[in-house]
Write an enzyme that holds these catalytic residues in place. Sequence first.
Site, PDB file in Angstrom:
ATOM      1  N   ASP A   1      -7.482  -3.706   4.730  1.00 45.35           N
ATOM      2  CA  ASP A   1      -8.398  -3.070   3.788  1.00 45.35           C
ATOM      3  C   ASP A   1      -9.455  -4.073   3.343  1.00 45.35           C
ATOM      4  O   ASP A   1     -10.662  -3.817   3.419  1.00 45.35           O
ATOM      5  CB  ASP A   1      -7.559  -2.568   2.592  1.00 45.35           C
ATOM      6  CG  ASP A   1      -8.357  -1.718   1.631  1.00 45.35           C
ATOM      7  OD1 ASP A   1      -9.478  -1.307   1.973  1.00 45.35           O
ATOM      8  OD2 ASP A   1      -7.844  -1.451   0.531  1.00 45.35           O
TER       9      ASP A   1
ATOM     10  N   LYS B   1      -0.359 -13.559   5.940  1.00 40.45           N
ATOM     11  CA  LYS B   1      -0.169 -14.632   4.951  1.00 40.45           C
ATOM     12  C   LYS B   1       1.297 -15.047   5.033  1.00 40.45           C
ATOM     13  O   LYS B   1       2.050 -15.047   4.040  1.00 40.45           O
ATOM     14  CB  LYS B   1      -0.556 -14.098   3.560  1.00 40.45           C
ATOM     15  CG  LYS B   1      -0.614 -15.138   2.485  1.00 40.45           C
ATOM     16  CD  LYS B   1      -1.842 -16.022   2.537  1.00 40.45           C
ATOM     17  CE  LYS B   1      -1.765 -17.101   1.471  1.00 40.45           C
ATOM     18  NZ  LYS B   1      -2.798 -18.141   1.647  1.00 40.45           N
TER      19      LYS B   1
ATOM     20  N   TYR C   1       0.809  -1.215   0.000  1.00 39.75           N
ATOM     21  CA  TYR C   1       0.000   0.000   0.000  1.00 39.75           C
ATOM     22  C   TYR C   1       0.854   1.282   0.000  1.00 39.75           C
ATOM     23  O   TYR C   1       0.359   2.360  -0.306  1.00 39.75           O
ATOM     24  CB  TYR C   1      -0.849   0.006   1.270  1.00 39.75           C
ATOM     25  CG  TYR C   1      -2.331   0.178   1.043  1.00 39.75           C
ATOM     26  CD1 TYR C   1      -3.144  -0.934   0.817  1.00 39.75           C
ATOM     27  CD2 TYR C   1      -2.925   1.426   1.083  1.00 39.75           C
ATOM     28  CE1 TYR C   1      -4.507  -0.779   0.637  1.00 39.75           C
ATOM     29  CE2 TYR C   1      -4.280   1.581   0.897  1.00 39.75           C
ATOM     30  CZ  TYR C   1      -5.069   0.477   0.680  1.00 39.75           C
ATOM     31  OH  TYR C   1      -6.420   0.633   0.502  1.00 39.75           O
TER      32      TYR C   1
ATOM     33  N   ASP D   1      -6.327 -15.971   4.335  1.00 44.09           N
ATOM     34  CA  ASP D   1      -7.433 -16.522   3.533  1.00 44.09           C
ATOM     35  C   ASP D   1      -8.395 -17.299   4.423  1.00 44.09           C
ATOM     36  O   ASP D   1      -9.622 -17.163   4.333  1.00 44.09           O
ATOM     37  CB  ASP D   1      -6.924 -17.373   2.350  1.00 44.09           C
ATOM     38  CG  ASP D   1      -5.802 -18.335   2.711  1.00 44.09           C
ATOM     39  OD1 ASP D   1      -5.311 -18.288   3.855  1.00 44.09           O
ATOM     40  OD2 ASP D   1      -5.411 -19.148   1.841  1.00 44.09           O
TER      41      ASP D   1
HETATM   42  O1  AKG Z   1      -7.279   5.477  -0.856  1.00 44.59           O
HETATM   43  C1  AKG Z   1      -8.109   4.912  -1.527  1.00 44.59           C
HETATM   44  O2  AKG Z   1      -8.566   5.390  -2.566  1.00 44.59           O
HETATM   45  C2  AKG Z   1      -8.665   3.590  -1.078  1.00 44.59           C
HETATM   46  C3  AKG Z   1      -8.372   3.319   0.344  1.00 44.59           C
HETATM   47  C4  AKG Z   1      -9.207   2.268   0.939  1.00 44.59           C
HETATM   48  O3  AKG Z   1      -9.874   1.487   0.310  1.00 44.59           O
HETATM   49  C5  AKG Z   1      -9.231   2.186   2.393  1.00 44.59           C
HETATM   50  O4  AKG Z   1      -8.420   2.835   3.046  1.00 44.59           O
HETATM   51  O5  AKG Z   1     -10.059   1.432   2.916  1.00 44.59           O
HETATM   52 MG    MG Z   2     -10.914   0.066   1.556  1.00 44.29          MG
END
Ligand code: AKG
Ligand code: MG
Length: 420
Positions: A307, A229, A159, A283
């Site tokens: 997320d 994971k 991320y 998972d």
């Molecule tokens: O930053 C984004 O556009 C998506 C972030 C996201 O899905 C979240 O932080 O849950």
């Molecule tokens: Mg999200």
Amino acid sequence: MSYDYDEVEVPADGEQITADDDGSLNVPETPIIPIIHGDGIGQDVGPVAQRVLDAAAEATGRSVEWMRVYAGSSAREKYDENLPDDTVEAIKEFHVAIKGPLTTPVGAGFRSLNVALRKKLDLYANVRPTYHLDGVPSPVKDPDAMDMVFFRENTEDVYAGIEWEAGTDEVQQVREFVEDEMGFDDVMHENPLGIGIKPISEFGAKRLVRESIDYALENDRDSVTLVHKGNIMKFTEGAFRDWGYEVAKEEYGEDVITEDTLWDQYEGEQPEGSLVVKDRIADNMLQQILTRTSDYDVIATMNLNGDYISDAAGAQIGGLGIAPGANFGETRCLAEPVHGSAPKHAGKDKANPTAMILSGRLMFEYMGWDDAGQLIGDAVEEAISSKQVTYDLERQIEGGEKLAASEFADAVVENIEELA
Ligand SMILES: O=C(O)CCC(=O)C(=O)O
Ligand SMILES: [Mg+2]
Ligand SMILES: NC(=O)C1=CN([C@@H]2O[C@H](COP(=O)(O)OP(=O)(O)OC[C@H]3O[C@@H](n4cnc5c(N)ncnc54)[C@H](OP(=O)(O)O)[C@@H]3O)[C@@H](O)[C@H]2O)C=CC1
């Protein structure tokens, strides 16, 4: 105090929230709180949630002086950029803020402004409490079994955005380094390909897991589950698990027991009042939240897993229109719903503002305004259980009354006034 912002207007009334060296906050009765309404449905849910939060503050003898700050489309209009320094500085200076969702283009264009805010402000824990509200329709048989709090590491993992685009010189350089210098010469398919990097640090893992254990102990929770994971990504996700257990064993003494100890010493019977730290592979965990929901409580995991799993868990309590969250760092909170900007529903005054309203509740609780937070929760629950709901819930409730976002907020405000 004087402020040096280009476009942000600091309200003349109201006072700044400040922090002491020991990390405690000083919250005045009329705090100035920065707010980003957000893109897409943020235009709809931002302002109406603000109205509900005002009502709850007023009903408990306080008031909020809102300070509009800008990111995404609103910042492009005012500043011709996506995330102005004004916004970051204002949230830094005023400590507590709330935001609606911000749109991120897919596959090209600028990087996530949500991630940028979390990184720039070092808001390392994304906390998403996921619990069922009375009257909310759910796709599962026992929605009340879902009562989990997700602690998602917010500053690293894939991320973090270290990646190179197919066809560039940079990706070729990385490829050659990985193949020639690091010996992975038979792993990648032929070009074109993109490459990303997944950093997971001991520092990042430990501070997140520490935060989750502290929360679990303070709130009498039964367990913290490290989700990873690590069987596949041994040195990143596996290391997260190992560092998580290290924190539990080395920093909490007898307050915390691991699942191994639970079986070795207690035959699997958890002693009253204890906190168990366990781990699950990601998972499997995505099915366990459905099949063994009540076995899980506080969850600590990395950015991408967090997320995915928080959206999946949100579905179990009625969908993203309901699911709140907040980002926390040292003496700072930026509340925001789990959901995004849902562009197809934008500007129609129809999206459910509950997630944004309940994110405001988390923010108030962080400020020590638990009574206002409770009032918000009760007033929302009252509206929903009397079947006054937005489109997302109405389509699942027989005899439900479909309200616009603003009408739903009116109903919640009315309930706040009646309950106060
Ligand atoms: O930053 C984004 O556009 C998506 C972030 C996201 O899905 C979240 O932080 O849950
Ligand atoms: Mg999200
Ligand atoms: N923290 C942030 O700011 C986040 C930003 N994003 C960004 O948002 C954009 C859109 O992402 P997307 O994948 O569509 O995910 P979204 O969360 O925006 O929306 C997905 C679906 O969830 C439902 N939903 C979401 N919010 C609400 C709400 N308040 N009320 C009712 N239903 C809701 C809708 O379902 P239905 O149509 O079935 O009713 C919607 O189509 C992307 O640019 C993404 O990057 C995404 C997540 C978080």
